[in-house]
Write a protein that holds these residues in place. Structure first.
Motif, mmCIF file in Angstrom:
data_model
loop_
_atom_site.group_PDB
_atom_site.id
_atom_site.type_symbol
_atom_site.label_atom_id
_atom_site.label_comp_id
_atom_site.label_asym_id
_atom_site.label_seq_id
_atom_site.Cartn_x
_atom_site.Cartn_y
_atom_site.Cartn_z
ATOM 1 N N MET A 184 0.803 -1.201 0.000
ATOM 2 C CA MET A 184 0.000 0.000 0.000
ATOM 3 C C MET A 184 0.849 1.271 0.000
ATOM 4 O O MET A 184 0.354 2.347 -0.262
ATOM 5 N N LEU A 185 2.143 1.145 0.315
ATOM 6 C CA LEU A 185 3.039 2.301 0.305
ATOM 7 C C LEU A 185 4.115 2.106 -0.747
ATOM 8 O O LEU A 185 4.623 1.007 -0.928
ATOM 9 N N ASP A 186 4.469 3.202 -1.424
ATOM 10 C CA ASP A 186 5.610 3.186 -2.330
ATOM 11 C C ASP A 186 6.787 3.787 -1.566
ATOM 12 O O ASP A 186 6.874 5.017 -1.408
ATOM 13 N N TRP A 187 7.661 2.948 -1.084
ATOM 14 C CA TRP A 187 8.746 3.415 -0.234
ATOM 15 C C TRP A 187 9.763 4.263 -0.974
ATOM 16 O O TRP A 187 10.599 4.932 -0.349
ATOM 17 N N ARG A 188 9.707 4.282 -2.307
ATOM 18 C CA ARG A 188 10.588 5.180 -3.063
ATOM 19 C C ARG A 188 10.170 6.633 -2.894
ATOM 20 O O ARG A 188 10.939 7.541 -3.194
ATOM 21 N N GLU A 189 8.943 6.848 -2.391
ATOM 22 C CA GLU A 189 8.423 8.205 -2.220
ATOM 23 C C GLU A 189 8.481 8.691 -0.770
ATOM 24 O O GLU A 189 7.953 9.760 -0.450
ATOM 25 N N ILE A 190 9.125 7.919 0.113
ATOM 26 C CA ILE A 190 9.132 8.254 1.539
ATOM 27 C C ILE A 190 10.568 8.314 2.058
ATOM 28 O O ILE A 190 11.324 7.349 1.946
ATOM 29 N N ASP A 191 10.924 9.472 2.625
ATOM 30 C CA ASP A 191 12.244 9.661 3.233
ATOM 31 C C ASP A 191 12.185 9.696 4.756
ATOM 32 O O ASP A 191 13.157 9.370 5.429
ATOM 33 N N THR A 192 11.034 10.155 5.289
ATOM 34 C CA THR A 192 10.882 10.387 6.720
ATOM 35 C C THR A 192 9.656 9.639 7.235
ATOM 36 O O THR A 192 8.612 9.657 6.585
ATOM 37 N N VAL A 193 9.794 8.994 8.388
ATOM 38 C CA VAL A 193 8.653 8.322 9.014
ATOM 39 C C VAL A 193 8.478 8.879 10.423
ATOM 40 O O VAL A 193 9.408 8.852 11.235
ATOM 41 N N LEU A 194 7.274 9.388 10.693
ATOM 42 C CA LEU A 194 6.897 9.872 12.007
ATOM 43 C C LEU A 194 6.021 8.802 12.652
ATOM 44 O O LEU A 194 5.003 8.414 12.086
ATOM 45 N N LEU A 195 6.422 8.328 13.821
ATOM 46 C CA LEU A 195 5.698 7.243 14.472
ATOM 47 C C LEU A 195 5.202 7.674 15.844
ATOM 48 O O LEU A 195 5.973 8.194 16.666
ATOM 49 N N ASP A 196 3.927 7.457 16.075
ATOM 50 C CA ASP A 196 3.338 7.642 17.393
ATOM 51 C C ASP A 196 3.813 6.500 18.294
ATOM 52 O O ASP A 196 4.291 5.469 17.812
ATOM 53 N N MET A 197 3.650 6.675 19.607
ATOM 54 C CA MET A 197 4.067 5.622 20.541
ATOM 55 C C MET A 197 2.883 4.806 21.057
ATOM 56 O O MET A 197 2.706 3.649 20.681
ATOM 57 N N ASP A 198 2.050 5.403 21.906
ATOM 58 C CA ASP A 198 0.981 4.662 22.573
ATOM 59 C C ASP A 198 -0.156 4.317 21.624
ATOM 60 O O ASP A 198 -0.762 5.200 21.030
ATOM 61 N N GLY A 199 -0.400 3.018 21.469
ATOM 62 C CA GLY A 199 -1.440 2.563 20.547
ATOM 63 C C GLY A 199 -0.922 2.304 19.149
ATOM 64 O O GLY A 199 -1.607 1.677 18.340
ATOM 65 N N THR A 200 0.286 2.770 18.861
ATOM 66 C CA THR A 200 0.890 2.560 17.543
ATOM 67 C C THR A 200 2.056 1.583 17.666
ATOM 68 O O THR A 200 1.997 0.468 17.177
ATOM 69 N N LEU A 201 3.113 1.998 18.335
ATOM 70 C CA LEU A 201 4.225 1.085 18.606
ATOM 71 C C LEU A 201 3.942 0.194 19.817
ATOM 72 O O LEU A 201 4.326 -0.970 19.841
ATOM 73 N N LEU A 202 3.258 0.778 20.801
ATOM 74 C CA LEU A 202 2.992 0.068 22.054
ATOM 75 C C LEU A 202 1.511 -0.221 22.215
ATOM 76 O O LEU A 202 0.659 0.540 21.753
ATOM 77 N N ASP A 203 1.240 -1.319 22.892
ATOM 78 C CA ASP A 203 -0.130 -1.749 23.154
ATOM 79 C C ASP A 203 -0.837 -0.718 24.043
ATOM 80 O O ASP A 203 -0.369 -0.399 25.141
ATOM 81 N N LEU A 204 -1.965 -0.215 23.571
ATOM 82 C CA LEU A 204 -2.704 0.807 24.321
ATOM 83 C C LEU A 204 -3.393 0.236 25.553
ATOM 84 O O LEU A 204 -3.929 0.987 26.378
#
Length: 219
Positions: A1-21
């Protein structure tokens, strides 16, 4: 679903995204009311009724995420109470594999969270995810919650990134709406932020249950 050739930067949330809410949901919906009830000689249900409107009034504001604010408001040591429940802190499945792959590709990784620095430090100590990130940003450092319209401009001023080549992954629809209004091009929601609750039906943004769905094309 993503074209990684078009992405240089990734912003990631923590709670509920990386970590179990589940940790945060249990903490604020059960554990804090329990300790508040003990402090004031209330039943648990009476404490929940008393706290619900106070919590609701702060949603989306920086104060909602501030442990110092709630410690003062409730006369409880919120940071200390979080330490008591630290055993519930857990990383979502396939997060580490995703972060390893993103670093291997040379993507600029920013952890961007509304979490208070005390909560952030506890969770990084328990999970060791900090080692993957180029920068870790708390909205308390920025002075606005991620839901607020000026947050993203301040973030970009401090950590230069190109909006059209940036991906944000977050479980909060309000945060994703704010980022969309700012012009971040690639937005993905997490449909199962809490492992103990059902998958959410999300149509407003592309949604994934876990990070395995973002891996194709990244390796």
């Amino acid at each position: 679903m993503l074209d990684w050739r078009e992405i240089d930067t990734v912003l990631l949330d923590m709670d509920g995204t990386l970590l179990d809410l589940n940790f945060d949901n249990h903490f604020w919906q059960e554990f804090v009311p329990l300790r508040y009830a003990e402090l004031h000689g209330l039943t648990l249900e009476a404490a929940k009724v008393a706290l619900a409107p106070r919590f609701k009034a702060m949603e989306g504001k920086l104060e909602w995420y501030c442990l110092d604010y709630w410690s003062e408001e409730l006369n409880l040591n919120i940071a200390g109470l979080k330490q008591e429940l630290a055993g519930l802190i857990a990383v979502h499945p396939h997060v580490v594999e995703f972060l390893e792959a993103a670093r291997g590709r040379g993507v600029y990784l920013l952890l961007v969270t509304n979490a208070h620095r005390d909560s952030l430090s506890l969770k990084m100590e328990k999970t060791c995810l900090h080692r993957f990130f180029d920068r870790i940003v708390s909205s308390h450092d920025v002075g606005l919650a991620k839901e607020q319209c000026g947050f993203w401009q301040r973030l970009q001023d401090q950590h230069v990134f190109e909006k059209q080549r940036t991906l944000l992954v977050d479980d909060s629809l309000a945060v994703l709406r704010s980022a969309a209004a700012f012009g971040i091009a690639h937005l993905v929601s997490i449909s199962k932020p809490d492992s103990r609750r059902p998958i959410r039906e999300i149509t407003e943004f592309p949604a994934v249950e876990d990070f395995r769905a973002l891996m194709p094309g990244l390796l």
